[in-house]
Design an enzyme around this catalytic site. Structure first.
Site, PDB file in Angstrom:
ATOM      1  N   HIS A 173       0.831  -1.225   0.000  1.00  0.00           N
ATOM      2  CA  HIS A 173       0.000   0.000   0.000  1.00  0.00           C
ATOM      3  C   HIS A 173       0.852   1.256   0.000  1.00  0.00           C
ATOM      4  CE1 HIS A 173      -3.263  -2.766   1.238  1.00  0.00           C
ATOM      5  NE2 HIS A 173      -2.321  -3.287   1.999  1.00  0.00           N
ATOM      6  N   GLU A 200      10.043   7.607 -17.636  1.00  0.00           N
ATOM      7  CA  GLU A 200       8.706   8.191 -17.808  1.00  0.00           C
ATOM      8  C   GLU A 200       8.129   7.865 -19.181  1.00  0.00           C
ATOM      9  OE1 GLU A 200       8.239  12.412 -16.313  1.00  0.00           O
ATOM     10  OE2 GLU A 200      10.383  12.143 -16.056  1.00  0.00           O
ATOM     11  N   SER A 228      15.210  20.899 -17.800  1.00  0.00           N
ATOM     12  CA  SER A 228      14.006  21.684 -18.071  1.00  0.00           C
ATOM     13  C   SER A 228      14.410  22.937 -18.825  1.00  0.00           C
ATOM     14  CB  SER A 228      13.339  22.060 -16.750  1.00  0.00           C
ATOM     15  OG  SER A 228      12.587  23.244 -16.896  1.00  0.00           O
ATOM     16  N   LYS A 257      16.668  21.344 -12.726  1.00  0.00           N
ATOM     17  CA  LYS A 257      15.984  20.069 -12.953  1.00  0.00           C
ATOM     18  C   LYS A 257      16.833  19.017 -13.648  1.00  0.00           C
ATOM     19  CE  LYS A 257      12.217  19.074 -12.226  1.00  0.00           C
ATOM     20  NZ  LYS A 257      10.946  19.495 -12.825  1.00  0.00           N
TER      21      LYS A 257
END
Ligand code: ARG
Length: 473
Positions: A171, A305, A292, A298
């Protein structure tokens, strides 16, 4: 001569730009031509189309349907065509619809009548079914090799990280400590099942449709077993109607590809989480990340992804192919031309993704201190304390309740179970002795789970070695 009458010709291909054959009175519009053509995407099967044609020609010569000279001419012509394709000089024509007609037309140009005899006893229906199977068999073999490499990389990293402890989650809440090596080997198991699925699918891919002709077989004295042998097929499709219309094998492959991507996607999700500064368990090599355009600080895990994103497409191809097949009456229907783009894309996506991930795994930088610090939060050894009490004679359900009280106390004190002293622990159960501290440590917890399938460093080393032995090239 009226404009509606097609020019007559001895050659079916000669006027293809104008009308399909002598039977037709007008050509299709440019849009219909583009709509019905597949050459833009099926030309990638050219090598396999030629391989199939050469086997067919050898068989036709062996049974006396064409001469040895025809066969030799066909071989010479095909060899030149292969060269032209390899050098990018082959002219692919939309007018000729697909890879099969483009190659056949060029063959006729190069060698004349022998080229026109190649299609004897054959149809594009059994031809295309053969090409896809040959092409897919090759893709499966590449994917199998990549899946073995993935498992090796995971096993190598697991060996190096057999003793590294991080929290195991259920969980997404801290559950019990596990070793990072064990966590990595969970993915090796998934990729092994993926390989087994592909091996199984390969058995059904590797059967010869050629000889089914358009749908009903052929009246020529063909030798299908000979063709199967020449093309390395294990078996011959036993029913001509099924042979030209079956695409189960492609669906099975798409299902296997969807599962491979699903496993990659789950792994990617973890990599992204682990690389988040809030977690900080790993870093990925810069070559898999990008920055970025606005935020200079970043470093984004683009590759995992994107792999997670591409999984959606590959899942979609499975559904598209299932849907393509569900309403088709026997035998071949043009619908089947729609089988290719999704299939190609599934194969390309797993090939690229696995190739990148083999390298990506080597570039994972593990941060053991952050993993350990996280495992020390959240009472990860609570189950170990309960098991300790059970071994001292307490029924498990009572032990569960006792430990729950201890955890509650720790939460109030703002400490971990291992921070309580013996006196504090004995308040919960007098059977607790000083040996409890060996149990409450992370190392003690993982080391005790040394059975097959357990997380102990000792077991991780054994399993990683098994994988390395199993996958050695
Ligand atoms: N391009 C076709 C395909 O991909 C080849 C078979 C065409 N057969 C036919 N009867 N039109 O399925």
């Amino acid at each position: 001569m009226s404009t509606n009458t097609p020019p007559s010709s001895q050659d079916q291909f000669a006027n293809k730009a104008m009308a399909w054959s002598a039977r037709f009175s007008e050509p299709v519009s440019d849009l219909v031509k583009r709509y019905t053509a597949s050459v833009d995407f099926d030309k990638r099967m050219a090598r396999f189309d030629i391989q199939g044609s050469l086997a067919h020609a050898s068989m036709l010569a062996a049974v006396g349907v064409i001469t040895e000279q025809d066969k030799a001419d066909i071989e010479r012509g095909m060899s030149q065509i292969l060269d032209e394709i390899a050098q990018g000089q082959f002219q692919w024509l939309l007018d000729l619809e697909d890879v099969h007609l483009n190659i056949e037309k060029r063959l006729v140009e190069l060698i004349g009548d022998a080229g026109k005899r190649l299609h004897t006893g054959r149809s594009r229906n059994d031809q295309v079914a053969t090409d896809i199977r040959l092409w897919l068999r090759n893709e499966i073999d590449i994917a199998l090799d990549l899946l073995a490499q993935m498992q090796r990389k995971l096993a190598e990293l697991a060996l190096a990280q057999a003793d590294t402890i991080l929290p195991g989650f259920t969980h997404l809440q801290v559950a019990q400590p596990v070793t990072f090596g064990h966590h990595l080997l969970a993915y090796a198991e998934m990729f092994q099942r993926d390989a087994e699925r592909l091996q199984d699918c390969r058995k059904r891919v590797n059967r010869l449709p050629l000889g089914a002709a358009a749908l009903a077989g052929t009246s020529y004295p063909i030798d299908r077993e000979m063709v199967a042998k020449l093309l390395d097929f294990d078996d011959v499709c036993r029913n001509s109607l099924d042979a030209v219309s079956d695409r189960d094998f492609a669906i099975e492959f798409c299902a296997a590809a969807a599962l491979i991507m699903t496993h990659i996607s789950r792994f990617s999700e973890e990599l992204v989480l682990w690389m988040s500064p809030r977690v900080g368990f790993i870093d990925l090599a810069d070559r898999f990340c990008t920055g970025s355009s606005i935020m200079p600080q970043k470093k984004n895990p683009d590759v995992p992804e994107l792999a997670r994103g591409k999984t959606g497409r590959v899942n979609g191809h499975l559904i598209a192919l299932l849907t393509l097949m569900k309403g088709q009456p026997l035998a071949y229907n043009k619908d089947n031309q729609e089988d290719k783009e999704g299939l190609f894309d599934s194969a390309d996506t797993i090939r690229d993704t696995l190739t990148i991930f083999v390298d990506l795994i080597s570039g994972i930088k593990v941060k053991p201190e952050a993993m350990r610090a996280a495992a020390l939060q959240g009472f990860a050894t609570a189950t170990d304390l309960a098991d300790y009490l059970v071994k001292k004679g307490l029924p498990f359900r009572d032990a569960h309740e006792t430990v729950a009280l201890a955890v509650r106390e720790c939460e109030q004190l703002g400490c971990d179970l291992a921070d309580l002293n013996l006196e504090q622990l004995q308040k919960f159960d007098s059977r607790i002795e000083s040996d409890i501290f060996g149990v409450l440590t992370l190392e003690g917890s993982v080391a005790s789970r040394k059975h097959i399938g357990g997380t102990a460093p000792e077991r991780v080393r054994i399993e990683a070695q098994r994988i390395l032995d199993r996958t050695q090239g």
